[in-house]
Design a protein around this motif. Structure first.
Motif, PDB file in Angstrom:
ATOM      1  N   LEU A  46       0.843  -1.193   0.000  1.00  0.00           N
ATOM      2  CA  LEU A  46       0.000   0.000   0.000  1.00  0.00           C
ATOM      3  C   LEU A  46       0.877   1.242   0.000  1.00  0.00           C
ATOM      4  O   LEU A  46       1.967   1.251   0.555  1.00  0.00           O
ATOM      5  N   ASP A  47       0.367   2.289  -0.620  1.00  0.00           N
ATOM      6  CA  ASP A  47       1.118   3.529  -0.733  1.00  0.00           C
ATOM      7  C   ASP A  47       0.536   4.567   0.215  1.00  0.00           C
ATOM      8  O   ASP A  47      -0.359   4.268   1.025  1.00  0.00           O
ATOM      9  N   LEU A  48       1.014   5.782   0.103  1.00  0.00           N
ATOM     10  CA  LEU A  48       0.528   6.887   0.933  1.00  0.00           C
ATOM     11  C   LEU A  48      -0.892   7.277   0.533  1.00  0.00           C
ATOM     12  O   LEU A  48      -1.273   7.161  -0.629  1.00  0.00           O
ATOM     13  N   ILE A  49      -1.643   7.763   1.506  1.00  0.00           N
ATOM     14  CA  ILE A  49      -2.928   8.376   1.201  1.00  0.00           C
ATOM     15  C   ILE A  49      -2.646   9.847   0.895  1.00  0.00           C
ATOM     16  O   ILE A  49      -1.541  10.342   1.130  1.00  0.00           O
ATOM     17  N   PRO A  50      -3.623  10.600   0.353  1.00  0.00           N
ATOM     18  CA  PRO A  50      -3.360  12.008   0.018  1.00  0.00           C
ATOM     19  C   PRO A  50      -2.759  12.828   1.156  1.00  0.00           C
ATOM     20  O   PRO A  50      -1.853  13.640   0.926  1.00  0.00           O
ATOM     21  N   GLU A  51      -3.202  12.610   2.382  1.00  0.00           N
ATOM     22  CA  GLU A  51      -2.621  13.321   3.516  1.00  0.00           C
ATOM     23  C   GLU A  51      -1.136  12.988   3.662  1.00  0.00           C
ATOM     24  O   GLU A  51      -0.304  13.853   3.956  1.00  0.00           O
ATOM     25  N   GLY A  52      -0.771  11.737   3.451  1.00  0.00           N
ATOM     26  CA  GLY A  52       0.619  11.317   3.525  1.00  0.00           C
ATOM     27  C   GLY A  52       1.465  11.920   2.417  1.00  0.00           C
ATOM     28  O   GLY A  52       2.633  12.259   2.630  1.00  0.00           O
ATOM     29  N   VAL A  53       0.878  12.069   1.230  1.00  0.00           N
ATOM     30  CA  VAL A  53       1.579  12.723   0.120  1.00  0.00           C
ATOM     31  C   VAL A  53       1.899  14.165   0.502  1.00  0.00           C
ATOM     32  O   VAL A  53       3.020  14.641   0.306  1.00  0.00           O
ATOM     33  N   GLU A  54       0.919  14.854   1.081  1.00  0.00           N
ATOM     34  CA  GLU A  54       1.155  16.247   1.500  1.00  0.00           C
ATOM     35  C   GLU A  54       2.207  16.323   2.604  1.00  0.00           C
ATOM     36  O   GLU A  54       3.046  17.220   2.605  1.00  0.00           O
ATOM     37  N   GLN A  55       2.175  15.383   3.541  1.00  0.00           N
ATOM     38  CA  GLN A  55       3.201  15.348   4.592  1.00  0.00           C
ATOM     39  C   GLN A  55       4.589  15.178   3.980  1.00  0.00           C
ATOM     40  O   GLN A  55       5.537  15.868   4.368  1.00  0.00           O
ATOM     41  N   ALA A  56       4.703  14.259   3.031  1.00  0.00           N
ATOM     42  CA  ALA A  56       5.998  13.991   2.393  1.00  0.00           C
ATOM     43  C   ALA A  56       6.487  15.219   1.621  1.00  0.00           C
ATOM     44  O   ALA A  56       7.680  15.548   1.666  1.00  0.00           O
ATOM     45  N   LYS A  57       5.587  15.881   0.934  1.00  0.00           N
ATOM     46  CA  LYS A  57       5.967  17.094   0.195  1.00  0.00           C
ATOM     47  C   LYS A  57       6.443  18.189   1.141  1.00  0.00           C
ATOM     48  O   LYS A  57       7.440  18.866   0.865  1.00  0.00           O
ATOM     49  N   ARG A  58       5.722  18.372   2.247  1.00  0.00           N
ATOM     50  CA  ARG A  58       6.120  19.400   3.230  1.00  0.00           C
ATOM     51  C   ARG A  58       7.475  19.065   3.855  1.00  0.00           C
ATOM     52  O   ARG A  58       8.320  19.944   4.054  1.00  0.00           O
ATOM     53  N   LEU A  59       7.691  17.792   4.161  1.00  0.00           N
ATOM     54  CA  LEU A  59       8.969  17.374   4.722  1.00  0.00           C
ATOM     55  C   LEU A  59      10.095  17.630   3.725  1.00  0.00           C
ATOM     56  O   LEU A  59      11.143  18.174   4.094  1.00  0.00           O
ATOM     57  N   ALA A  60       9.881  17.273   2.471  1.00  0.00           N
ATOM     58  CA  ALA A  60      10.906  17.477   1.444  1.00  0.00           C
ATOM     59  C   ALA A  60      11.266  18.952   1.323  1.00  0.00           C
ATOM     60  O   ALA A  60      12.451  19.312   1.287  1.00  0.00           O
ATOM     61  N   LYS A  61      10.268  19.801   1.303  1.00  0.00           N
ATOM     62  CA  LYS A  61      10.514  21.244   1.196  1.00  0.00           C
ATOM     63  C   LYS A  61      11.239  21.761   2.442  1.00  0.00           C
ATOM     64  O   LYS A  61      12.196  22.536   2.341  1.00  0.00           O
ATOM     65  N   PHE A  62      10.813  21.323   3.612  1.00  0.00           N
ATOM     66  CA  PHE A  62      11.446  21.751   4.857  1.00  0.00           C
ATOM     67  C   PHE A  62      12.931  21.357   4.875  1.00  0.00           C
ATOM     68  O   PHE A  62      13.799  22.161   5.219  1.00  0.00           O
ATOM     69  N   LEU A  63      13.216  20.107   4.521  1.00  0.00           N
ATOM     70  CA  LEU A  63      14.600  19.651   4.531  1.00  0.00           C
ATOM     71  C   LEU A  63      15.449  20.432   3.535  1.00  0.00           C
ATOM     72  O   LEU A  63      16.578  20.812   3.835  1.00  0.00           O
ATOM     73  N   LYS A  64      14.899  20.684   2.356  1.00  0.00           N
ATOM     74  CA  LYS A  64      15.642  21.448   1.352  1.00  0.00           C
ATOM     75  C   LYS A  64      15.858  22.895   1.820  1.00  0.00           C
ATOM     76  O   LYS A  64      16.971  23.421   1.721  1.00  0.00           O
ATOM     77  N   ASP A  65      14.812  23.513   2.344  1.00  0.00           N
ATOM     78  CA  ASP A  65      14.910  24.908   2.798  1.00  0.00           C
ATOM     79  C   ASP A  65      15.882  25.064   3.963  1.00  0.00           C
ATOM     80  O   ASP A  65      16.419  26.148   4.188  1.00  0.00           O
ATOM     81  N   ASN A  66      16.077  24.009   4.731  1.00  0.00           N
ATOM     82  CA  ASN A  66      16.937  24.060   5.908  1.00  0.00           C
ATOM     83  C   ASN A  66      18.193  23.197   5.766  1.00  0.00           C
ATOM     84  O   ASN A  66      18.812  22.826   6.764  1.00  0.00           O
TER      85      ASN A  66
END
Length: 162
Positions: free
Chosen positions: A22-42
């Motif tokens: 099973l893959d991520l649900i839409p909420e999990g996709v948004e969490q992953a995107k936010r994490l990716a952006k946070f890590l890149k920004d920091n």
């Protein structure tokens, strides 16, 4: 060496996870995107130089969002999978409760395996073996290795470190 361990984004809790595809649900996709952006920004604070991930879909999806921000490939590592819950992998919780009443990770004895899966002890040994190799390999490395995995794996590693 520095290492950051992150759990994959939210998956569908109506199903048993473990080795499910099973893959991520839409909420999990948004969490992953936010994490990716946070890590890149920091990244000045983190200096991420590598990404290693469990090869299951929910972790690979999370890792791929991060990888897209950083521009380097994800190293797949099957040993970073969650507990092999055998026949229960990806099964609806309602079905599992009928077919395998009372069968949860916490109800297993340390040497008792899931049907066609692994025992808590097997899981612990798998993660410990990987972690010892990981520390040995990266002990003198510069930068930070980001490891995308599962809650159970992180719990074992936390236990080993502490």
């Amino acid at each position: 060496m520095k290492a950051i361990f992150v759990r994959h984004g939210k998956d569908d809790d109506r199903y048993r996870g473990g080795w499910s595809n099973l893959d991520l649900i839409p909420e999990g996709v948004e969490q992953a995107k936010r994490l990716a952006k946070f890590l890149k920004d920091n990244n000045d604070d983190y200096n991420i130089t590598e990404i290693i991930s469990s090869d299951l879909p929910r972790t690979m999806s999370t890792a791929n969002f991060i990888s897209a921000q950083f521009g380097f490939a994800v190293q797949k590592e099957f040993r970073l999978r969650e507990t092999n819950n055998g026949d229960l992998a990806g099964m609806l919780n309602d079905t599992a409760l009928v077919q395998y009443p009372g069968l949860f990770f916490s109800s297993l004895k340390m040497d008792e395996a899931y049907p066609n899966g692994e025992s808590p002890n097997d899981f612990f040994i798998r993660i410990k073996t990987w972690f010892v190799e990981f520390v040995s390999k990266y002990r003198n490395a510069n930068g930070t290795v980001l490891v995308v995995t599962h809650g159970g794996v992180i719990n074992v590693i936390y236990h080993l470190v502490n």
